[in-house]
Design an enzyme around this catalytic site. Structure first.
Site, mmCIF file in Angstrom:
data_model
loop_
_atom_site.group_PDB
_atom_site.id
_atom_site.type_symbol
_atom_site.label_atom_id
_atom_site.label_comp_id
_atom_site.label_asym_id
_atom_site.label_seq_id
_atom_site.Cartn_x
_atom_site.Cartn_y
_atom_site.Cartn_z
ATOM 1 N N GLY A 40 -9.623 51.694 61.802
ATOM 2 C CA GLY A 40 -8.125 50.969 62.021
ATOM 3 C C GLY A 40 -8.351 50.136 61.623
ATOM 4 O O GLY A 40 -9.033 49.834 60.733
ATOM 5 N N LEU A 43 -4.102 45.093 61.463
ATOM 6 C CA LEU A 43 -4.858 43.670 61.327
ATOM 7 C C LEU A 43 -6.123 43.266 61.062
ATOM 8 O O LEU A 43 -6.409 42.195 60.328
ATOM 9 C CB LEU A 43 -4.133 42.428 61.497
ATOM 10 N N ALA A 44 -6.069 43.421 62.244
ATOM 11 C CA ALA A 44 -7.885 43.075 62.675
ATOM 12 C C ALA A 44 -8.923 44.148 61.590
ATOM 13 O O ALA A 44 -9.694 43.794 61.241
ATOM 14 C CB ALA A 44 -8.199 43.634 63.925
ATOM 15 N N HIS A 266 7.275 43.574 77.368
ATOM 16 C CA HIS A 266 8.045 42.606 76.241
ATOM 17 C C HIS A 266 9.742 42.717 77.241
ATOM 18 O O HIS A 266 10.500 43.942 76.970
ATOM 19 C CB HIS A 266 8.502 43.366 75.549
ATOM 20 N N ARG A 337 6.632 36.171 78.089
ATOM 21 C CA ARG A 337 6.853 37.320 77.972
ATOM 22 C C ARG A 337 7.437 37.966 79.703
ATOM 23 O O ARG A 337 8.064 38.181 80.199
ATOM 24 C CB ARG A 337 6.465 38.411 77.250
ATOM 25 N N HIS A 429 4.444 46.862 75.297
ATOM 26 C CA HIS A 429 4.360 46.217 74.144
ATOM 27 C C HIS A 429 3.022 46.306 74.009
ATOM 28 O O HIS A 429 2.484 46.486 72.841
ATOM 29 C CB HIS A 429 5.204 45.850 74.421
ATOM 30 N N GLU A 453 -5.724 43.482 69.628
ATOM 31 C CA GLU A 453 -5.989 44.306 70.597
ATOM 32 C C GLU A 453 -6.840 44.804 71.478
ATOM 33 O O GLU A 453 -6.519 45.088 72.153
ATOM 34 C CB GLU A 453 -4.532 44.942 70.020
ATOM 35 N N ARG A 463 -0.165 37.706 76.717
ATOM 36 C CA ARG A 463 0.020 37.278 75.989
ATOM 37 C C ARG A 463 1.049 36.838 75.275
ATOM 38 O O ARG A 463 2.292 36.726 75.641
ATOM 39 C CB ARG A 463 -0.776 38.619 74.686
ATOM 40 N N LEU A 469 -1.226 38.304 66.260
ATOM 41 C CA LEU A 469 -1.127 38.339 64.798
ATOM 42 C C LEU A 469 -2.407 37.419 64.649
ATOM 43 O O LEU A 469 -2.900 37.848 63.544
ATOM 44 C CB LEU A 469 -0.259 38.535 63.837
#
Lengths: 665, 247
Positions: A40, A43-44, A266, A337, A429, A453, A463, A469
């Site tokens: 993957g 971002l992570a 969401h 949310r 979401h 995630e 969350r 992010l």
């Protein structure tokens, strides 16, 4: 097996610092001898790959897309939180920690969340140094906006494309290391199994999506940064390719799966338009800073709107129900949310939905346009009572803030949101649940890590906006690079891991057998047929509100559907070529197992918390009713069939925050 | 509506490829273009034919994966969108639609409508970054003031999604809009100044090596770019390159 979260001793403020002071390090010369696989490149995964390569490890990165830059982190719109307190509005590490734990409805691990809040400020420094063009004010300082569920402005943003800019930052850091030869990049590759040798994760089996070739890759540790599993619902805001396969295969190899039922729905997405729909599009939560959510107060207006006889702008103020402002005066449209989604569902279930399907509410910018317009007219010395001038000026401000989102909406719905309110409805979401990890982000399989995630630890049952992010980059840039070193320090004399062992052979054989079964099945229904059916079960029975009967039905129905899938799925084409249907089939097969565990987890959790709402457990006002007896993480161990999974509990202890009713009134 | 589709089919990179006719009925104007292709693919699967391979992922116009030449235009008839954001309301009942892959020597076809854009990755690897380690020990983010104008212009350049429409639409198959955008983002920010000269030289050299053509200022790329990346970025890249070569 008892779960050990390995949270360090000492006061929460010092845990991470003390931990870093005491861990084992790997010297630079030895790092060259150690390989790490990262699956993957969001971002992570992207940030972890870049950082581990900078440190000197040999990194192999995998993504199913044609370039690491396309991972779905790219679609995150609104922003990233950090406790910088640049606005001087009372923010602090503790307050970010507090908001995140409260926002997660007291179902996250305290020490992990505190560490996340602690490193959040480094992320912003790092990204700016990398050239991420965050929004700035006229003095040249960084700008902030506010997001749902908090009372401070701590969200950094780059227009409505914050995820894109942060991902391109991580991608640029990766590129630097790919250029230096420290990361070997495998694009268009999908991980299909993890290989365990002597109880440790030592590699993966991957399929080259272009040639169909099955490959063995070895390493001293394997990191999963493969995102969430929301596509189990078929319709979601996830990318088409987002899947649970890597996590699920890891689960089957011994990694516990935690809180699978904690899913974020969401509140502000574009409603479904028809059966052909392949995905849903999010409208950033930042829109709730300026947009007001409402439905008509009177049923006759609702019906007239659905018949096209009445326009929303024709409904007077007193005939509108701004239900979030009514129910939650303190937070209004900026409630978290889960609360906003449920409130929309409540109104639509009561019959007040404003589109043909009855599943939409309005998000209205008219008031904001007037407010900004008046401000601008005042600044420019123009007539504040001239409606035409004010409206024009106001629209300009809205355009500067949300232009790309408004354009996206107009392209999809074919309505101009500057003139008429947007229609929105909740959609799947994000998944807070995921692979169980300890404080080191290691799963229950030694040497197998899960970050971003894909893991479960930081967001609890819900969350907060702009926190995904933050967590992805925190894990990849600033947490995993330390914790993995402690583990790898034992591997400096191991030498290269061979891919010729019987474990690799066995895993490869199994992967090939599954693929052969799929391509030779010659059934009657396509993969999408099954995926859509699964999605309907998930949405109707494991969606925004759940109850015992529905969940029990879901478990049976998913198991039956899975049987039918293996009997009757049709996968055209062969195994040794580019074959998207085959890739999809493998992913849906795993969703069909995960879905059952999801329902089982939701059934077992007899309480309402965050995104998990059980009809049986609500307060008289219809709010989520948390139960002290369930103050634990549910970590499921694989035992053959999803229904046979065994529950392990990690008790959640809150020493630094008082567990109380989560009120946004 | 009913449509006739003429779609490029090519089994593999070495196959010659050809346009094949397909008919689709029952297309709703609310469908996205890719959802229309989904319907066609389901139909093909039902008929035991091989579905059409095309790249797509986020389906919300940001990942840059989708890439189709529709009726002679990159990403189809509308402005400022990707194929996944194109909706069937842009077409009429009875239309014939030509669907082809990106065509450029540097983007070889993998299968049907899928091309290999890894050349873009290699250009970025040659210099599309700022050499800063992720130690967390950088200076405070507000330590350097950056004017709103510079930050906003850098952001405009940085919104490039790397889809390759600029290359596909350019008669020279030039990648200068793509490279110019990345060079500009860093050139406009103080953090990017230190390596500015090496960056532009290395990226341009790699761009040439990949076989992309030169820019003759036709401006088609700017028109077809789904993110509205401005031609100014190409001018800025050329200035940066000249500056680098003079020093």
């Amino acid at each position: 097996m008892a779960l050990n979260s390995r949270v360090p001793e000492g006061p929460i403020k010092d845990k991470w610092t003390n931990y870093k002071d005491k861990i084992n390090l790997v010297n630079p010369a030895n790092k060259r001898l150690i390989d790490v696989i990262i699956v993957g490149t969001g971002l992570a995964g992207g940030s972890a790959a870049a950082t581990l390569a900078e440190l000197g490890y040999n990194v192999k990165s995998f993504c199913f897309q044609d370039s690491p830059r396309r991972a779905h982190s790219i679609a995150a719109q609104g922003g990233i939180n950090a406790a910088k307190n640049y606005q001087g509005d009372g923010d602090s590490t503790y307050r970010l920690f507090y908001d995140t734990v409260k926002g997660g409805d007291y179902r996250s691990r305290e020490a992990n969340v505190y560490r996340l809040a602690e490193v959040s400020t480094n992320i912003i420094d790092q990204c700016v140094a990398q050239g991420v063009p965050f929004a700035r004010d006229y003095g040249g300082l960084l700008d902030n906006r506010s997001f749902g569920g908090v009372l401070v402005s701590r969200t950094f943003y780059a227009k409505g494309q914050t995820g894109q800019q942060l991902l391109l930052g991580a991608y640029s850091a990766m590129n630097r290391q790919i250029g230096r030869g420290k990361i070997k990049m495998y694009n268009r590759h999908e991980m299909l199994d993890v290989v365990i040798v002597d109880g440790k994760a030592r590699g993966i089996i991957a399929r080259n999506l272009v040639t169909g070739e099955i490959e063995r890759h070895s390493a001293h540790a394997v990191v999963l940064a493969t995102g969430g599993y929301g596509n189990a619902f078929y319709l979601s805001t996830y990318a088409m390719g987002s899947n649970v396969t890597a996590s699920w295969k890891a689960h089957k190899r011994g990694a516990f799966f935690a809180n699978p039922c904690f899913t974020q729905i969401h509140p502000t997405c574009i409603p479904v338009s028809g059966d052909h729909q392949s995905k849903l599009t999010l409208m950033s939560e930042s829109l709730r800073n300026d947009g007001r959510i409402w439905v008509p107060k009177n049923m006759e207006d609702v019906l007239a709107i659905r018949e096209g006889k009445l326009k929303p702008v024709e409904i007077s103020e007193e005939n509108r129900d701004y239900y979030l402002e009514r129910r939650y005066p303190a937070f209004g449209n900026l409630v978290p949310r889960d609360v906003a989604s449920r409130a929309a569902k409540e109104r639509c279930d009561a019959g007040y939905g404003v589109n043909k399907t009855g599943e939409a509410v309005y998000l209205d910018f008219a008031a904001a346009i007037q407010r900004y317009g008046k401000e601008q007219a005042h600044v420019k010395g123009l007539d504040e009572n001239d409606k035409v001038v004010v409206t024009k000026l106001g629209k300009d401000i809205i355009k500067a803030k949300y232009g790309n989102l408004f354009q996206m909406y107009e392209k999809i719905v074919d309505q101009n949101p500057y003139e008429t309110p947007m229609m929105i409805y909740p959609a799947v979401h994000y998944t807070m649940g995921g692979i169980w990890v300890d404080y080191n982000l290691m799963t229950t399989v030694p040497g197998l890590y899960a970050i971003g995630e894909a893991n479960f630890s930081d967001h609890g049952a819900n969350r907060l906006g702009a926190s995904a992010l933050m967590q992805g980059l925190a894990d990849g840039y600033f947490v995993l690079p330390y914790t993995i070193g402690d583990y790898l320090s034992n591997d400096i004399r191991t030498g290269k891991i061979s891919t010729d062992s019987k474990e690799f052979e066995e895993a490869e054989k199994q992967v090939k057998a599954t693929i052969d079964a799929l391509v030779n099945n010659n059934g009657t229904h396509s993969v999408d047929y099954f995926h859509k059916k699964l999605g309907k079960i998930m949405w109707n029975k494991c969606g925004m509100a759940r109850n015992e009967k529905d969940l029990k039905d879901a478990i049976t129905e998913i198991a039956e559907l899975r049987k039918e899938f293996w009997k009757d799925v049709k996968v055209p084409g062969g195994a040794n070529e580019y074959n998207e249907e085959l890739a999809k089939a493998g992913r849906v097969a795993d969703f069909l197992e995960l879905g059952e565990l999801f329902a089982k987890d939701a059934l077992q959790r007899e309480e309402s918390a965050g995104g998990h709402f059980r009809d049986e457990y609500q307060t008289p006002e219809g709010e989520a009713m948390r139960r002290k007896e369930f103050q634990y993480v549910s970590a499921w161990e694989y035992k053959g069939e999803p229904k046979d999974a065994v529950l392990h509990k990690e008790a959640l202890v809150y020493e630094n925050i008082e567990v109380k009713e989560r009120s946004y009134k | 509506m009913k449509l006739t589709l003429k779609i490029w089919r090519q089994k593999s990179a070495s196959d010659k490829g050809k346009l094949v006719d397909y008919k689709v009925d029952d297309v709703s104007s609310d469908m996205s273009f890719l959802e229309m292709l989904d319907v066609l693919n389901q139909d093909l699967i039902d008929k035991n034919e091989e579905p059409i391979a095309f790249d797509h992922d986020c389906r919300e116009g940001i990942c840059g994966m989708c890439s189709m030449f529709i009726n002679g235009r990159a990403h189809g008839p509308d402005r400022s969108i990707t194929v996944c954001q194109l909706h069937m309301r842009s077409f009429k009942d009875g239309d014939t639609i030509y669907i082809e892959p990106w065509r450029a020597a540097a983007f070889p076809v993998i299968k049907d409508l899928i091309v290999d854009r890894s050349a873009f990755d290699r250009i970025q690897q040659a210099g599309g970054f700022i050499s800063v380690n992720t130690s967390g020990n950088t200076q405070d983010a507000n330590g350097t003031l950056i004017s709103k104008h510079a930050a906003d212009t850098a952001m405009d350049a940085a919104t490039c999604i790397g889809c390759g429409a600029c290359v596909a639409t350019c008669k020279n198959s030039s990648a200068m809009l793509f490279v110019g955008a990345k060079v500009s983002q860093y050139a406009l920010l103080p953090q990017g100044q230190i390596e500015a000269a090496d960056r532009v030289r290395n990226m341009v050299a790699q761009m040439d090596l990949e076989g992309f053509g030169n820019c003759t200022n036709t401006g088609a790329c700017e028109i077809e770019c789904p993110k509205g990346i401005s031609l100014d970025n190409i001018a800025r890249m050329n200035r940066e390159l000249m500056k680098a070569n003079l020093n």
